[in-house]
Design an enzyme around this catalytic site. Sequence first.
Site, PDB file in Angstrom:
ATOM      1  N   HIS A  27       0.844  -1.202   0.000  1.00 20.57           N
ATOM      2  CA  HIS A  27       0.000   0.000   0.000  1.00 20.57           C
ATOM      3  C   HIS A  27       0.880   1.253   0.000  1.00 20.57           C
ATOM      4  O   HIS A  27       0.628   2.201  -0.743  1.00 20.57           O
ATOM      5  CB  HIS A  27      -0.865   0.068   1.277  1.00 20.57           C
ATOM      6  CG  HIS A  27      -1.871  -1.033   1.424  1.00 20.57           C
ATOM      7  ND1 HIS A  27      -1.918  -1.855   2.532  1.00 20.57           N
ATOM      8  CD2 HIS A  27      -2.888  -1.439   0.616  1.00 20.57           C
ATOM      9  CE1 HIS A  27      -2.928  -2.705   2.412  1.00 20.57           C
ATOM     10  NE2 HIS A  27      -3.524  -2.490   1.250  1.00 20.57           N
ATOM     11  N   LYS A  41     -15.168  -8.769   4.062  1.00 25.52           N
ATOM     12  CA  LYS A  41     -14.045  -9.059   4.965  1.00 25.52           C
ATOM     13  C   LYS A  41     -14.382  -8.781   6.428  1.00 25.52           C
ATOM     14  O   LYS A  41     -15.056  -7.792   6.717  1.00 25.52           O
ATOM     15  CB  LYS A  41     -12.834  -8.189   4.595  1.00 25.52           C
ATOM     16  CG  LYS A  41     -12.199  -8.540   3.272  1.00 25.52           C
ATOM     17  CD  LYS A  41     -10.988  -7.659   3.005  1.00 25.52           C
ATOM     18  CE  LYS A  41     -10.334  -7.996   1.669  1.00 25.52           C
ATOM     19  NZ  LYS A  41      -9.332  -6.985   1.277  1.00 25.52           N
ATOM     20  N   SER A  85      -2.657  -7.768   2.896  1.00 22.73           N
ATOM     21  CA  SER A  85      -2.867  -7.732   4.353  1.00 22.73           C
ATOM     22  C   SER A  85      -3.232  -9.132   4.862  1.00 22.73           C
ATOM     23  O   SER A  85      -2.809  -9.528   5.949  1.00 22.73           O
ATOM     24  CB  SER A  85      -3.984  -6.756   4.704  1.00 22.73           C
ATOM     25  OG  SER A  85      -3.662  -5.471   4.257  1.00 22.73           O
ATOM     26  N   ARG A 140      -1.685  -5.956  -8.554  1.00 21.78           N
ATOM     27  CA  ARG A 140      -0.557  -6.844  -8.281  1.00 21.78           C
ATOM     28  C   ARG A 140      -0.355  -7.865  -9.380  1.00 21.78           C
ATOM     29  O   ARG A 140       0.770  -8.170  -9.760  1.00 21.78           O
ATOM     30  CB  ARG A 140      -0.793  -7.592  -6.961  1.00 21.78           C
ATOM     31  CG  ARG A 140      -0.649  -6.716  -5.750  1.00 21.78           C
ATOM     32  CD  ARG A 140      -1.203  -7.374  -4.530  1.00 21.78           C
ATOM     33  NE  ARG A 140      -2.632  -7.577  -4.657  1.00 21.78           N
ATOM     34  CZ  ARG A 140      -3.447  -7.870  -3.665  1.00 21.78           C
ATOM     35  NH1 ARG A 140      -2.960  -8.029  -2.460  1.00 21.78           N
ATOM     36  NH2 ARG A 140      -4.736  -8.026  -3.861  1.00 21.78           N
TER      37      ARG A 140
HETATM   38  O1  PNS Z   1      -8.531  -3.320   0.495  1.00 20.38           O
HETATM   39  P1  PNS Z   1      -9.806  -3.868  -0.114  1.00 20.38           P
HETATM   40  O2  PNS Z   1     -10.611  -4.614   0.926  1.00 20.38           O
HETATM   41  O3  PNS Z   1      -9.548  -4.717  -1.327  1.00 20.38           O
HETATM   42  O4  PNS Z   1     -10.655  -2.604  -0.600  1.00 20.38           O
HETATM   43  C1  PNS Z   1     -11.931  -2.756  -1.194  1.00 20.38           C
HETATM   44  C2  PNS Z   1     -12.753  -1.481  -1.003  1.00 20.38           C
HETATM   45  C3  PNS Z   1     -12.915  -1.182   0.492  1.00 20.38           C
HETATM   46  C4  PNS Z   1     -12.053  -0.333  -1.688  1.00 20.38           C
HETATM   47  C5  PNS Z   1     -14.147  -1.732  -1.654  1.00 20.38           C
HETATM   48  O5  PNS Z   1     -14.774  -2.810  -1.013  1.00 20.38           O
HETATM   49  C6  PNS Z   1     -15.042  -0.493  -1.585  1.00 20.38           C
HETATM   50  O6  PNS Z   1     -14.892   0.418  -2.373  1.00 20.38           O
HETATM   51  N1  PNS Z   1     -15.981  -0.475  -0.598  1.00 20.38           N
HETATM   52  C7  PNS Z   1     -16.910   0.629  -0.401  1.00 20.38           C
HETATM   53  C8  PNS Z   1     -18.299   0.323  -1.012  1.00 20.38           C
HETATM   54  C9  PNS Z   1     -18.252   0.518  -2.520  1.00 20.38           C
HETATM   55  O7  PNS Z   1     -18.159   1.623  -3.000  1.00 20.38           O
HETATM   56  N2  PNS Z   1     -18.238  -0.622  -3.266  1.00 20.38           N
HETATM   57  C10 PNS Z   1     -18.042  -0.583  -4.712  1.00 20.38           C
HETATM   58  C11 PNS Z   1     -19.300  -0.408  -5.519  1.00 20.38           C
HETATM   59  S1  PNS Z   1     -20.458  -1.722  -5.305  1.00 20.38           S
END
Ligand code: PNS
Length: 164
Positions: free
Chosen positions: A17, A41, A127, A90
Amino acid sequence: MKRVVCPGSFDPITFGHLDIIERASKMFDEVVIAVLVNKTKRTLFTVAERIEMIREVTTEFPNVKVDSWSGLLVDYCVENQIDFIVKGLRAVTDFDYELQMSQINLQLKGIETLFMSTAPAHSFLSSSIVKEIASYNGDVSNYVPAQLLERLTSRLAQVNGGQN
Ligand code: PNS
């Protein structure tokens, strides 16, 4: 002012990150690290703890700030006048999901997503893998900033009932 949001769970923040954040901080006037809820998660740290840890390890970047949000990422962008999202890619395994998210976010509110390729040294890093290694007492000092190691191992010991 050109601003970008770097969203994620950051449970905890890793060198992968930080690499993306540092590179984005050279391209934009301001980078906002947004700790968001990923409904798929269960997290080890609370949002407040994750924010505190991110702040601790990003003090060297003056144009990086940290925030949290519990709704849609695009609504955060609109509310905070941010036009861009930055994400690290990645490997091809990230691509399908990230492409879908970027297309949804573009269609919902016209927010553009920029993908940066992860530095090869971090291409396997997540993570989840860090937590897996640390939960078996493996060495994660190459993956997570030194300031966070103690917090990570003691939280894992706590949730594993002192058995890790
Ligand atoms: O580090 P991660 O868990 O891969 O991040 C994913 C994250 C938190 C960026 C994604 O789940 C997210 O954007 N969540 C907020 C809700 C949202 O906008 N979802 C996308 C449209 S359905």
